[in-house]
Design an enzyme around this catalytic site. Structure first.
Site, PDB file in Angstrom:
ATOM      1  N   HIS A 259       0.811  -1.211   0.000  1.00 42.31           N
ATOM      2  CA  HIS A 259       0.000   0.000   0.000  1.00 42.31           C
ATOM      3  C   HIS A 259       0.848   1.266   0.000  1.00 42.31           C
ATOM      4  O   HIS A 259       0.382   2.319  -0.456  1.00 42.31           O
ATOM      5  CB  HIS A 259      -0.948   0.011   1.201  1.00 42.31           C
ATOM      6  CG  HIS A 259      -2.169  -0.819   1.011  1.00 42.31           C
ATOM      7  ND1 HIS A 259      -2.195  -2.168   1.269  1.00 42.31           N
ATOM      8  CD2 HIS A 259      -3.409  -0.506   0.553  1.00 42.31           C
ATOM      9  CE1 HIS A 259      -3.411  -2.646   1.004  1.00 42.31           C
ATOM     10  NE2 HIS A 259      -4.155  -1.658   0.553  1.00 42.31           N
ATOM     11  N   GLY A 260       2.061   1.201   0.507  1.00 36.70           N
ATOM     12  CA  GLY A 260       2.887   2.398   0.485  1.00 36.70           C
ATOM     13  C   GLY A 260       4.161   2.232   1.290  1.00 36.70           C
ATOM     14  O   GLY A 260       4.234   1.408   2.209  1.00 36.70           O
TER      15      GLY A 260
END
Length: 417
Positions: A259-260
């Site tokens: 996701h990051g």
């Protein structure tokens, strides 16, 4: 283009050479842009960060990278035959409706649909239009309205405590869901115009009564990818309870990093991993409930997911933890009655529109949960009545949707991951 060419070349080699070293080389090289992006995210403001901070991240990077990895692994395991036509392979990787934020297709699901050709089908055309209208409803009537309140509280978190933070957390949970579902629905609708069917990516995740059930319903293409290419290869649940729990935690660490780049995403992934480990250890969570007991479980599950979403949305892990503390450190129910909510960016009428829109979403979701396909119901109505509904829905979104003078069309949230 480079990663398409490179992964295509490796797929040709893997067809004849079943080498794990070759497979790992193919995965690492194909995923290198994503890996670099995540490393930069973890570097934060370290001295050498400035070297990379102006890199342009390719559109859909996380999504098409997972497509490539799945494609390469499936060739290695003889699950599929490689596509020899590089233009057809490029089309599969870069198919425009779903490249922005999924769903993440497997080659066996999408490949043939892209290459076999489709004659005009007015039924599929109308179903595509229905999906597009529903996608715009979710985006403009719910996600972007809720986003105004969410941004107000999260961007100025020092000024809010108690129910302000709780309401912002609940609205962010709904914003993220409807924003993501909107884009996927638009993707499905656009693909359907061409006669191509994309898989469903959601199955009413906030009706889940456990975290395990939530991940069966949320971002299904990602959940199944993590299961098939991370959890099962690590051993799944085949090597005892301890190893199973370690594999679960490792899988959700990967989910967080996907996701990051940043510790808040890692922490968010670990939270969901720990949730599932606790569920597997406590007999209460393995029991089936109905009626009020099930409704209570659903509410508790939503609250746990919402707490994790606060970490996910906050600018940093530290801010997210502070917001959770500020949420539980003050009880201020009077803000529900004294007009304080109208100072969060939405006027009274906009709050009413948001509330009614959420009721519409709840009604449709309940129907779908019971197996009612509303598109099939629509087909039983005569054409004139159907078009009255379509045009009425479009005009309603035009009039009541969140946009207008000075409106800045928000990117779809998951497009940033």
């Amino acid at each position: 283009m480079a990663t398409i060419i490179i992964s295509y070349g490796f797929s040709m080699l893997l067809q004849n050479t079943k080498s794990k070293i070759l497979l790992w080389a193919a995965i690492i090289i194909s995923a290198s842009p994503l890996i670099v992006n995540r490393i930069v995210g973890f570097c934060g403001k370290m001295e050498y960060y400035s070297v990379f901070e102006h890199l342009i991240v390719p559109l859909g990077l996380s999504f098409y990278t997972m497509q490539m990895i799945a494609y390469l692994v499936d060739i290695y395991t003889d699950k599929i035959e490689p596509q020899k036509n590089i233009l057809k392979y490029a089309l599969f990787i870069s198919f425009f409706p779903q490249i922005i934020q999924g769903p993440i297709p497997r080659y066996e699901q999408l490949g043939n649909q892209l290459f076999e050709g489709h004659s005009f089908d007015d039924r599929k055309l109308m179903r595509g239009i229905q999906l597009i209208i529903w996608g715009f409803f979710l985006k403009f009537m719910i996600a972007d309205k809720a986003g105004i309140v969410v941004d107000t509280v999260f961007d100025g978190f020092e000024g809010y405590r108690g129910l302000f933070v709780l309401i912002a957390g609940v609205l962010y949970s709904l914003q993220l869901y409807t924003d993501f579902l909107a884009c996927v629905t638009l993707s499905q609708g656009m693909a359907m115009l061409f006669g191509i069917e994309l898989i469903d990516n959601f199955n009413h995740p906030y009706f889940a009564d456990s975290i395990k059930d939530f991940w069966r319903r949320w971002h299904i293409s990602l959940s199944s990818w993590l299961r098939d290419y991370i959890y099962i290869p690590l051993g799944g649940n085949r090597k005892g309870a301890l190893r199973k729990n370690i594999n679960l935690l490792a899988t959700f660490v990967v989910s967080g990093i996907w996701h990051g780049g940043g510790f808040k995403y890692l922490f968010w992934g670990m939270m969901h991993g720990i949730y599932q480990v606790v569920e597997s250890l406590v007999p209460y969570f393995s029991r089936k409930f109905t009626g009020p007991a099930k409704a209570f479980r659903v509410l508790i599950n939503f609250f746990l997911v919402m707490i994790a979403w606060i970490i996910f949305r906050a600018d940093t892990l530290r801010i997210g933890l502070r917001m959770i503390y500020r949420m539980v450190s003050k009880f201020n129910p009077w803000i529900l009655f004294d007009g304080s909510l109208y100072n969060l960016g939405l006027h009274e009428k906009e709050w009413k529109v948001l509330f009614v829109s959420l009721l519409v979403l709840l009604y449709v979701s309940r129907k779908q949960e019971k197996g009612v396909v509303l598109r099939d119901v629509f087909e039983t109505y005569n054409m004139a009545f159907r078009w009255v509904i379509y045009i009425g829905a479009i005009v309603t979104i035009w009039v009541f949707g969140t946009y207008g003078l000075g409106y800045n069309a928000n990117d779809f949230i998951y497009g940033g991951f």
